[in-house]
Design an enzyme around this catalytic site. Structure first.
Site, PDB file in Angstrom:
ATOM      1  N   ASP A  21      -3.981   5.353  -0.729  1.00  7.21           N
ATOM      2  CA  ASP A  21      -4.500   5.530   0.283  1.00  7.21           C
ATOM      3  C   ASP A  21      -4.009   6.864   1.015  1.00  7.21           C
ATOM      4  OD1 ASP A  21      -5.632   6.299   3.335  1.00  7.21           O
ATOM      5  OD2 ASP A  21      -3.898   5.613   4.272  1.00  7.21           O
TER       6      ASP A  21
ATOM      7  N   ASN B 186      -5.822   9.567   2.849  1.00  7.46           N
ATOM      8  CA  ASN B 186      -5.689   9.594   4.153  1.00  7.46           C
ATOM      9  C   ASN B 186      -6.670  11.076   4.226  1.00  7.46           C
ATOM     10  OD1 ASN B 186      -2.581   8.348   4.364  1.00  7.46           O
ATOM     11  ND2 ASN B 186      -4.173   8.390   6.437  1.00  7.46           N
TER      12      ASN B 186
ATOM     13  N   LYS C  81       0.863   5.728  -0.101  1.00  6.38           N
ATOM     14  CA  LYS C  81       0.285   7.067   0.116  1.00  6.38           C
ATOM     15  C   LYS C  81       0.178   8.021  -0.727  1.00  6.38           C
ATOM     16  CE  LYS C  81       0.522   6.051   5.068  1.00  6.38           C
ATOM     17  NZ  LYS C  81      -1.557   5.974   5.647  1.00  6.38           N
TER      18      LYS C  81
ATOM     19  N   ASP D  16     -10.497  -0.731  13.808  1.00  2.86           N
ATOM     20  CA  ASP D  16      -9.596   0.027  14.357  1.00  2.86           C
ATOM     21  C   ASP D  16      -9.722  -0.572  15.696  1.00  2.86           C
ATOM     22  OD1 ASP D  16      -8.375   2.322  16.737  1.00  2.86           O
ATOM     23  OD2 ASP D  16      -6.678   2.517  14.280  1.00  2.86           O
TER      24      ASP D  16
ATOM     25  N   HIS E 169      -7.385  -1.586   9.499  1.00  2.81           N
ATOM     26  CA  HIS E 169      -5.765  -1.008   9.935  1.00  2.81           C
ATOM     27  C   HIS E 169      -5.511  -1.208  11.294  1.00  2.81           C
ATOM     28  CE1 HIS E 169      -4.578   2.931  12.009  1.00  2.81           C
ATOM     29  NE2 HIS E 169      -3.980   3.284  10.027  1.00  2.81           N
ATOM     30  N   ALA E 170      -3.961  -0.818  10.607  1.00  2.00           N
ATOM     31  CA  ALA E 170      -2.949  -0.853  12.014  1.00  2.00           C
ATOM     32  C   ALA E 170      -1.803  -0.185  11.813  1.00  2.00           C
ATOM     33  CB  ALA E 170      -2.402  -2.871  12.095  1.00  2.00           C
ATOM     34  N   GLY E 171      -0.968  -0.486  12.303  1.00  2.00           N
ATOM     35  CA  GLY E 171       0.683   0.110  12.693  1.00  2.00           C
ATOM     36  C   GLY E 171       0.576   0.957  14.050  1.00  2.00           C
TER      37      GLY E 171
ATOM     38  N   GLU F  17      -8.254   3.876  -0.157  1.00  2.00           N
ATOM     39  CA  GLU F  17      -8.497   4.163   1.308  1.00  2.00           C
ATOM     40  C   GLU F  17      -8.554   5.472   1.550  1.00  2.00           C
ATOM     41  OE1 GLU F  17      -5.842   3.216   4.971  1.00  2.00           O
ATOM     42  OE2 GLU F  17      -6.148   1.582   3.549  1.00  2.00           O
TER      43      GLU F  17
ATOM     44  N   LYS G 186       0.924  -1.527   0.201  1.00  2.00           N
ATOM     45  CA  LYS G 186      -0.067  -0.083  -0.015  1.00  2.00           C
ATOM     46  C   LYS G 186       1.628   0.927   0.003  1.00  2.00           C
ATOM     47  CE  LYS G 186      -2.769   1.611   3.490  1.00  2.00           C
ATOM     48  NZ  LYS G 186      -3.255   1.157   4.606  1.00  2.00           N
TER      49      LYS G 186
ATOM     50  N   GLU H 283     -10.921   3.147   9.649  1.00  8.85           N
ATOM     51  CA  GLU H 283     -10.016   3.508  10.560  1.00  8.85           C
ATOM     52  C   GLU H 283     -10.572   4.639  11.399  1.00  8.85           C
ATOM     53  OE1 GLU H 283      -5.966   5.967   9.883  1.00  8.85           O
ATOM     54  OE2 GLU H 283      -6.730   4.863   7.980  1.00  8.85           O
TER      55      GLU H 283
ATOM     56  N   GLU I 100      -3.407  -5.046   8.033  1.00  6.31           N
ATOM     57  CA  GLU I 100      -2.424  -4.267   7.545  1.00  6.31           C
ATOM     58  C   GLU I 100      -0.755  -4.347   8.643  1.00  6.31           C
ATOM     59  OE1 GLU I 100      -1.318   0.490   6.957  1.00  6.31           O
ATOM     60  OE2 GLU I 100      -3.273  -0.091   8.112  1.00  6.31           O
TER      61      GLU I 100
END
Length: 267
Positions: A79, A81, A51, A157, A184-186, A105, A49, A134, A215
């Site tokens: 993504d 955002n 940005k 999330d 969603h993660a990170g 996303e 993925k 998320e 993710e």
């Protein structure tokens, strides 16, 4: 229920499918993007993925590099955002169609249900799904997103929603509407948390991991007692009890604000 034991065995043997965002942050040089793509392939990832949304020509250039490195047999997700308004999101994504993005996303405001529905409808003919969630804070928002056909990938999330019970409600809603859940993660601990939620979905709710991918971002896991593990591009099923979020005592002491040693040496 009758096939639950089979799925547990499958999960223990194979792990749960993951994707990486590590190669796709804004501001990376071309050489760094290429290197990170190659590393991701070596680690077994089949989904990457990136940005997008700051500069169209830069997005085209960066996604072209990624396609050169990973080919078209693997998937690329993008993504934004939340940076676009609705019509801008549709127009921008048309310029990326040739690179076959799997999803866009958070194309616009995270609680604009009808806006996401309009984007979803406009991009359907290009086979680009809309992924969001998320920033979804409750089951009601997700219910309306699903009712409006505003998303094709449900991105819960683990910390935005109100605990596991609220997550379970969204998992059930997504299963009812036939929409895959791709958490969603990170961040700090999100990967540790969502691995459990995806595995719960697989074992006792949806019963499948088709079109489902979770993710993974590879940083800060060293601060956890039982960190998540990735092997061959998949989350390894945790074997210890709990939610995998206990932090090491030395990490808590070092980074505790304002008295931790890190704050004293780096004011």
């Amino acid at each position: 229920e009758s096939t639950k034991a089979e799925r547990i065995k499958q999960l223990e043997e194979q792990g749960y499918p993951a994707y990486t965002t590590s190669a796709g942050w804004l501001g990376y040089s071309d050489d760094k993007i290429r290197r990170l793509c190659r590393e991701a392939l070596q680690e077994g990832f089949t989904h990457l993925k990136i940005k997008v949304g700051r500069d169209l020509q830069d997005d085209i250039r960066r996604i072209k590099i990624i396609r050169e490195e990973i080919g078209y047999e693997r998937r690329v997700m993008v993504d934004a955002n939340q940076v676009w308004d609705v019509d801008q999101a549709i127009e921008w994504m048309k310029h990326l169609v040739e690179f076959q993005p799997y999803w866009i996303e958070e194309p616009t405001s995270p609680d604009d249900i009808l806006g996401h529905a309009k984007i979803s409808q406009a991009l359907r003919s290009y086979n680009i799904g809309v992924a969001t969630g998320e920033h979804g804070m409750n089951r009601t928002l997700f219910k309306q997103m699903l009712q409006a056909n505003a998303l094709q990938f449900c991105q819960i999330d683990s910390c935005r929603l109100g605990g596991v019970n609220e997550v379970l409600a969204v998992l059930l809603l997504a299963a009812k509407f036939g929409v895959p859940v791709c958490p969603h993660a990170g961040g700090v601990g999100l990967c540790e948390l969502v691995q459990h939620l995806s595995m719960i979905d697989f074992i006792v709710v949806s019963g499948t991991w088709e079109n489902r991918i979770t993710e993974f971002v590879d940083h800060l896991h060293e601060h956890f007692v039982d960190p998540c593990r990735i092997e061959n591009g998949r989350y390894v099923a945790p074997s210890k009890a709990g939610y995998s979020t206990e932090m090491k005592e030395e990490s808590r002491k070092e980074y505790s604000f304002p008295n931790g040693s890190m704050w004293k040496t780096n004011p």
